[in-house]
Design an enzyme around this catalytic site. Structure first.
Site, PDB file in Angstrom:
ATOM      1  N   ALA A 330      55.031  68.730  84.523  1.00 39.62           N
ATOM      2  CA  ALA A 330      55.324  70.203  84.526  1.00 39.62           C
ATOM      3  C   ALA A 330      56.536  70.620  83.726  1.00 39.62           C
ATOM      4  CB  ALA A 330      54.841  70.966  85.701  1.00 39.62           C
ATOM      5  N   SER A 331      56.879  72.016  84.342  1.00 40.77           N
ATOM      6  CA  SER A 331      58.206  72.580  83.544  1.00 40.77           C
ATOM      7  C   SER A 331      59.471  71.754  83.889  1.00 40.77           C
ATOM      8  CB  SER A 331      58.295  73.899  84.021  1.00 40.77           C
ATOM      9  OG  SER A 331      57.222  74.497  83.688  1.00 40.77           O
ATOM     10  N   THR A 332      59.675  70.592  84.790  1.00 40.55           N
ATOM     11  CA  THR A 332      60.787  70.042  85.081  1.00 40.55           C
ATOM     12  C   THR A 332      61.393  69.548  83.901  1.00 40.55           C
ATOM     13  OG1 THR A 332      59.541  68.100  85.780  1.00 40.55           O
ATOM     14  CG2 THR A 332      60.103  69.814  87.479  1.00 40.55           C
ATOM     15  N   VAL A 333      60.205  69.057  82.839  1.00 42.85           N
ATOM     16  CA  VAL A 333      60.854  68.528  81.344  1.00 42.85           C
ATOM     17  C   VAL A 333      61.298  69.654  80.501  1.00 42.85           C
ATOM     18  CG1 VAL A 333      59.623  66.229  82.098  1.00 42.85           C
ATOM     19  CG2 VAL A 333      58.298  68.122  80.808  1.00 42.85           C
ATOM     20  N   LYS A 334      61.205  70.751  80.635  1.00 42.11           N
ATOM     21  CA  LYS A 334      61.581  71.636  79.719  1.00 42.11           C
ATOM     22  C   LYS A 334      63.285  71.567  79.360  1.00 42.11           C
ATOM     23  CE  LYS A 334      57.994  75.092  80.606  1.00 42.11           C
ATOM     24  NZ  LYS A 334      57.594  76.336  81.181  1.00 42.11           N
TER      25      LYS A 334
END
Length: 638
Positions: A330-334
């Site tokens: 999810a957004s943890t890799v943005k």
């Protein structure tokens, strides 16, 4: 009268006959004596060593002596795995006048069951009568005392003690420590293939999971031997010599027991995992997967009922979620994607888009929506990380393309094993054109790339893998391999540290690009619109991080996500990765919670509690503190 004629004897002829016969007899005697002497010479001289060896082989036996298994300590010297005496009740058949009467007495005194009696009788078959046969193992202290008081009534019955593994903290450390259990045929086959069967000649147990298995060579030690003299029945008469075994090494882990207990307390009742790592070394300070189970159940052989309950549980307690659980990041890799976009020149620090809450590809009817329905307005890369703008990353993924994304993310460790010292690890999945062709025999479409930009689609990661990738960002491309073991203890209680392991560092084109994404992660916690600003309000330490909400259920184009109408196990996963202190990072906390909802509301507060516990005795300078209003309302999932 007629007289009988007398025969004159020829004494000379008789003497000659006797002499010939005596000579022949003497020659035969000499020949037989020669044969005897020749055999004696052969036995005593020529074949002396051979027959002596055979004789000693019948008279002298070499018996293996098992080494004591090494102990396991946490980084502060607290004992995590020990060897405790285990008592068993044994019967020596030849010393018992009537086995049936003895068994009846033990049934009355000790409550020996029919199953135990049946196993005893089965073991008795084919066993020499002077060797003890166990009728009950793992006696309690009360049972030992009860039998000891009545031992005089049971000649030939005795209590024997041996050391067995024991895990005092039970389910707290199961997925990190693992456990030992009885050596089975598969284990034996592996030992034979490795040429180690002799070193396990007297050993009953072997590491099956976790640290116990990965560091088996250190923990097991070296087998010893004793020479004993036996009689023709195989009974030991005396001990001739002893070569003591070499105990296994006591090992020290990077794990902090108190931090591990705190992780267990916080996540109680929620499926998920918490991983805390030392930013500077990659050492694992805490690794907890929930739900867990008591490893002591396996040490002496788990019952079929207990094993079936663990195996068939829908919560899958046997899975180490920290290293084997596969979740969309999810957004943890943005922050990673933003950094790649900057490095590749696809975006700049000032590159801005107008986010209306919707994203479409040219000539494609499908609409990808932002978590915030009305959008975030003008967004650059820093704000996109702070507010977790999906639309910005849809556009970035489209411009980067799956090839660049896949190649760069593989460098960060996604789709590969981290190298942590546990065999129970998954490499998860970093999607690519080749992977999709091999997996589904289908081409990669541009529509597949768009959700990859927000860590969804086919992309999965493990909590340890995610922590490893973020740690690489924090360390500016240096890749420290996660490591649970710290070193091993010498006899003088000094510790020999095991060298830290690293992978080839990532080549950074522009260090300022890292500053941009790391400062944006700081804004996630301290910025006016940061997704974790509420969770980390009024901390004494300054931190940074990134929230994430992994969607497991696809919502229709014109439908709204309503958790209460979705099966509980299809609801969103909550995720958070955060480090502190921001200016000189010490720890990185990774939290993954299954089916609980948004990361900002659920995972970030748990990470905050872990950091609070870690820094509980620390005093920070006033200029390092932050104050964020805690009464603001936050909407949406980050």
């Amino acid at each position: 009268m007629h007289r009988k004629r007398q025969t004159i004897r020829d004494h000379s002829a008789e003497a000659n006959l006797f002499a010939r016969r005596a000579t022949i007899a003497f020659i035969i005697v000499l020949a037989m004596l020669g044969i005897v002497l020749n055999n004696l010479y052969s036995l005593q001289v020529t074949q002396y060593e051979d027959y002596q060896t055979r004789s000693n082989g019948n008279r002298i036996k070499v018996l293996p002596v098992a080494p004591n298994r090494g102990l396991i300590y946490d980084r502060n010297g607290k004992l995590l795995a020990e060897n405790r005496p285990v008592f068993s009740l044994e019967i020596i058949p030849e010393q018992v006048k009537n086995v049936d009467d003895t068994l009846a007495g033990l049934i009355d005194l000790m409550g020996i069951t029919e199953d135990e009696v049946e196993r005893f009788r089965s073991s008795l078959k084919g066993t020499r009568r002077f060797k003890p046969v166990a009728i009950r193992t793992q006696l309690s202290e009360e049972e030992v005392a009860l039998f000891s008081a009545s031992k005089h009534k049971f000649p030939g019955v005795q209590i024997e003690a041996r050391l067995a593994r024991y895990y005092p903290y039970k389910e707290t450390l199961t997925h990190a420590l693992g456990y030992v259990a009885r050596i089975n045929k598969r284990d034996l086959q592996k030992l034979v293939e490795a040429g180690l069967e002799d070193n396990y000649a007297a050993t009953h147990d072997i590491g099956k999971l976790g640290i116990e298995k990965y560091h088996e060579e250190l923990l097991h030690g070296k087998v010893g031997y004793q020479q004993v003299e036996v009689n023709n029945q195989g009974r030991i008469i005396r001990v001739l010599s002893v070569e003591p075994p070499t105990p296994g090494k006591d090992i020290v882990l990077n794990l902090d027991l108190d931090l591990q207990l705190e992780a267990q307390r916080i996540i109680n009742g929620i499926r998920g995992a918490i991983v805390v790592t030392d930013v500077k070394t990659g050492g694992i300070l805490a690794l907890y997967s929930n739900p867990s189970y008591d490893p002591n159940l396996f040490v002496h052989g788990i019952s079929s009922a207990n094993y079936s309950a663990l195996l068939n549980s829908p919560d899958r307690p046997l899975i180490n979620r920290a290293t084997q659980g596969q979740y969309p990041p999810a957004s943890t890799v943005k922050p990673h994607l933003g950094f790649i976009g900057l490095e590749e020149g696809v975006i700049t620090e000032d590159y801005t888009i107008k986010d209306t809450g919707r994203y479409k590809l040219p000539n494609v009817s499908h609409v990808w929506r932002d978590w915030k329905r009305w959008g975030h307005g003008d967004v650059n890369v820093s704000k996109a990380i702070e507010v977790s703008c999906d639309t910005f990353y849809y556009e970035l993924a489209y411009n980067l393309g799956i090839d660049k994304i896949s190649e760069a993310m593989y460098e960060f460790g996604f789709g590969d094993f981290t190298g942590i010292d546990l065999y129970e690890e998954s490499d998860a999945n970093m999607p690519s054109r080749g992977w999709k062709r091999a997996r589904f025999n289908q081409p990669w479409y541009i529509g597949d790339t768009i959700p990859v930009g927000i860590g969804q689609s086919y992309w999965t990661t493990t909590p340890v893998q995610l922590a490893h990738s973020v740690n690489t960002l924090i360390n500016r491309g240096e890749r420290h391999i996660p490591q649970i073991i710290r070193g091993y203890m010498n006899t003088d209680e000094s510790i020999d540290l095991i060298p830290l392991k690293s992978q080839r560092p990532i080549e950074i084109k522009n260090q300022h690009n890292l500053d941009i994404v790391l400062n944006a992660m700081h804004d996630v916690v301290s910025g006016e619109e940061g997704g974790a600003r509420h969770a980390f309000a009024n901390t004494d330490y300054d931190s940074a991080g990134k929230t994430g909400t992994a969607q497991l259920f696809t919502v229709g184009q014109n439908e709204k996500y309503e958790a209460e109408k979705i099966d509980e196990r299809l609801r969103d996963n909550a995720m958070y990765v955060g480090f502190a202190p921001f200016n000189d990072p010490e720890i990185l906390v990774t939290v993954v919670l299954e089916n609980v909802g948004g990361g900002s509301k659920n995972a970030a507060p748990i990470a905050r509690q872990m950091m609070d516990f870690y820094f509980r005795d620390r005093v920070f300078e006033p200029e390092q503190t932050q104050e964020v209003a805690a009464n603001e309302n936050i909407t949406g999932d980050f």
